[in-house]
Design a protein around this motif. Sequence first.
Motif, PDB file in Angstrom:
ATOM      1  N   ARG A   7     -16.032 -13.521 -31.104  1.00  0.00           N
ATOM      2  CA  ARG A   7     -15.444 -14.794 -30.679  1.00  0.00           C
ATOM      3  C   ARG A   7     -15.640 -15.817 -31.772  1.00  0.00           C
ATOM      4  O   ARG A   7     -16.766 -16.026 -32.224  1.00  0.00           O
ATOM      5  N   SER A  10     -18.177 -18.497 -31.165  1.00  0.00           N
ATOM      6  CA  SER A  10     -19.549 -18.139 -30.805  1.00  0.00           C
ATOM      7  C   SER A  10     -20.447 -18.264 -32.040  1.00  0.00           C
ATOM      8  O   SER A  10     -19.963 -18.269 -33.160  1.00  0.00           O
ATOM      9  N   TRP A  28     -12.247 -18.192 -27.632  1.00  0.00           N
ATOM     10  CA  TRP A  28     -13.119 -18.217 -26.457  1.00  0.00           C
ATOM     11  C   TRP A  28     -12.391 -17.829 -25.172  1.00  0.00           C
ATOM     12  O   TRP A  28     -12.821 -16.959 -24.438  1.00  0.00           O
ATOM     13  N   CYS A  31     -11.275 -14.108 -24.057  1.00  0.00           N
ATOM     14  CA  CYS A  31     -12.249 -13.064 -23.758  1.00  0.00           C
ATOM     15  C   CYS A  31     -12.515 -12.955 -22.270  1.00  0.00           C
ATOM     16  O   CYS A  31     -12.664 -13.951 -21.586  1.00  0.00           O
ATOM     17  N   THR A  33     -15.519 -11.833 -20.119  1.00  0.00           N
ATOM     18  CA  THR A  33     -16.924 -11.647 -20.433  1.00  0.00           C
ATOM     19  C   THR A  33     -17.578 -10.667 -19.475  1.00  0.00           C
ATOM     20  O   THR A  33     -17.260 -10.635 -18.288  1.00  0.00           O
ATOM     21  N   ARG A  34     -18.459  -9.838 -20.036  1.00  0.00           N
ATOM     22  CA  ARG A  34     -19.332  -9.014 -19.206  1.00  0.00           C
ATOM     23  C   ARG A  34     -20.778  -9.420 -19.482  1.00  0.00           C
ATOM     24  O   ARG A  34     -21.071 -10.088 -20.464  1.00  0.00           O
ATOM     25  N   TYR A  35     -21.670  -8.985 -18.604  1.00  0.00           N
ATOM     26  CA  TYR A  35     -23.072  -9.400 -18.730  1.00  0.00           C
ATOM     27  C   TYR A  35     -23.959  -8.180 -18.910  1.00  0.00           C
ATOM     28  O   TYR A  35     -23.756  -7.159 -18.250  1.00  0.00           O
ATOM     29  N   SER A  51     -24.287 -12.341 -22.574  1.00  0.00           N
ATOM     30  CA  SER A  51     -22.876 -12.048 -22.348  1.00  0.00           C
ATOM     31  C   SER A  51     -22.283 -11.414 -23.596  1.00  0.00           C
ATOM     32  O   SER A  51     -22.804 -11.560 -24.696  1.00  0.00           O
ATOM     33  N   PRO A  53     -18.060  -9.820 -24.945  1.00  0.00           N
ATOM     34  CA  PRO A  53     -16.680  -9.602 -24.493  1.00  0.00           C
ATOM     35  C   PRO A  53     -16.504  -8.204 -23.931  1.00  0.00           C
ATOM     36  O   PRO A  53     -17.092  -7.251 -24.430  1.00  0.00           O
ATOM     37  N   GLU A  54     -15.682  -8.103 -22.898  1.00  0.00           N
ATOM     38  CA  GLU A  54     -15.488  -6.830 -22.224  1.00  0.00           C
ATOM     39  C   GLU A  54     -14.887  -5.783 -23.160  1.00  0.00           C
ATOM     40  O   GLU A  54     -15.206  -4.605 -23.081  1.00  0.00           O
ATOM     41  N   PRO A  93     -24.580 -15.551 -25.676  1.00  0.00           N
ATOM     42  CA  PRO A  93     -23.888 -14.315 -26.053  1.00  0.00           C
ATOM     43  C   PRO A  93     -24.740 -13.439 -26.974  1.00  0.00           C
ATOM     44  O   PRO A  93     -25.578 -13.945 -27.712  1.00  0.00           O
TER      45      PRO A  93
END
Length: 682
Positions: A7, A10, A28, A31, A33-35, A51, A53-54, A93
């Motif tokens: 990103r 980021s 930004w 994206c 986002t996954r955790y 976090s 990006p997926e 992130p």
Amino acid sequence: MQKLVVRIDSPEFPRNWNVIDNIVFLSWNQCVTRYFDVVFDLPVEQRFTYSAPETGIATIGVRALAPFGSRELTGFIVGEHESAPAGMKNIRPLWRVVDKDPLFESREIALAEWIAGFYLCSCGQALSTMLPSGRRPTSSPSMNTNEITDSPLTLSGEQKQALIALTAPDPDFLPLYLYGVTGSGKTEVFLQAAEFVMQAGKTVIYLVPEITLTYQTAEVIRRRFGDTAATLHSGMTGSERLAEWMRIRRGEARIVIGPRSAVFAPVRNLGLIIIDEEHDGSYKAGNTPRYHARQVAMHRCQIEKASIVMGSATPSVEAWKLMKEGKFRRFDLTRRLSGGDTPRIRMLSLAQTTGCLTTILKEEIRVTALMGKQTILFLNRRGFAYCYRCPACGYELTCKHCSVSLTYHKSRNRAVCHYCGYETEAPRVCPQCGSLDASYAGFGTEMIEEEVRRTFPDLRISRLDADTKKGSIQKTLDLFRLGAIDILLGTQMVAKGLNFPGVRLVGIVFADSGLHLPDFRAAERTFSLLVQVAGRSGRFSPDGIVIVQTLRPNDLAIQKACALDAEGFFDAELNQRNATGFPPFSRIIRFTARSKDEQKAGQALAKITQIAADLLPPDADVLGPAECPIAMIAGNYRRHILFRGKTMKTLHNAVRSIISRYEEHREPKVYLEIDVDPVSIM
Ligand code: ADP
Ligand code: ZN
Ligand code: ZN
């Protein structure tokens, strides 16, 4: 190949833009986002959420670089979520993913969690230990013999029985134990069991003690199994180990041989774990997590429904008790298949002897040489003499940083600490009272060498110990094997795993050297070492003789070792442990507080003692706090406390509460080591 998504808004942009070749830049809001849950190689149990990006390559089992406070740290991704955990704000992130492919599968993360729970460390510390890290490059014998040259031998009746039990389906997965002297054919049974398991499409882990045995057994296994074998050992570089690790992960290698850390080998479809020389102390890790490979192996086999087999001529007291209770199935291998016979063992008192060789030992050395045979003289200590003591005032020369006696090395005229390496010039007169009577007491390999050279000026004599350089160890052993050396002097190095066809006489110069140590396993270690050393003799020749010199001829461990009476020793030792409440009749968790500041180390343990008073269950007790037998190492004061309980379960629970309560009031500048089932309490 998957693309890494960075990103542009980021914090890692543009700092790592040149690290990975395939980068897609997204803004930004492009994206999803996954955790990810991340654990670090730190003594903190917590999982931290970040976090990413997926569409990125972050996934469970890879390492990732993450902001941690004001630092950046590499951690392990151990979990993932689609949405942010409830109530969590300002999730930072991940900066970047380190590995292209996962290093760990969920099964291995579960193993790390079990280790963290059992050995009271963090999951990150456990994962970090499981990773094939390596030391600096050192030369190691190359073992790239791809052709298979050795074929299985026809088994003896005893061997066959063990193999049948090992290859028969057992719904209980009861561990098997091959109990037999060196040369009784344990290795051959292990190899044929491994072959059976591999033919059934499963994999094998073959554990051996550190270093010497790794090379020998690895060679045997290579010759038997060719390319399907992988070796992991500490002499390899980090990248060599990682390459072998990946070969195992891909399923190309199906039998893995190595020391304790090989128990973590990422094999799939595990069928069998073999533990050679089960009693060996190197199976216990010396750093956090202080795991025991036998314990981890038993857990792995239980979870992965695999078999386990161990072997030794001198089982640990723990294993012996389990065999007696029928929790391990014992198979005795009573015959030496390599030929040779049980050696004659003579015990001699050193009491009236000046010097370190009794008249009888000297005569036997002479007779052996006249027969054209060889002698090994064994001593459990390097150096010339082991301490410097003044009879006038009692002064003893000890290390400035540790509290142990310095060992005098005559060839360099230095006194050396064998724990931290501190050296000083050896004093001529007592530094405290000026007496000229102060002298060196005890024996070392150098002192024996001098006496042996004086007594046998015509014989060829060589010494082998930890001071010997790596390259010349092999040279000395080769010369000895060829018969170009008459007498080989040395420490443990000559006792372990080496087989010399020309040896007739083994002399154990000072059998009691380990007995005065303040450790409840001192007798067990002495017995085991003496029997192992004695086993070197007579392996190939029918008239082998072992001479054991001692100042304690009435000591039970020494007497039973000289009689090769394992049953007698273990029965007596088990009674003794039962009466004193030590393992295997209890479990111990040891806390060691280490600090440059003596008072702080004491205060930390005082706090812990106080906390423990409320939390320990009634069937547990406390030994200490006390100064450790080695009260100082490398400038750090060491104090310890032992928690002892009937079962590990209740002890674990109590100790976990003690730790968490202590964390709230922890003593600054004190490092706390936690050792579950300690093997050494020095
Ligand atoms: P251990 O592992 O108990 O020390 P090994 O398996 O290494 O014993 O065997 C010792 C020696 O005996 C080796 O040289 C091996 O080749 C030999 N040996 C083992 N089993 C047999 C057998 N069934 N027949 C003949 N020789 C054997
Ligand atoms: Zn003095
Ligand atoms: Zn020291």
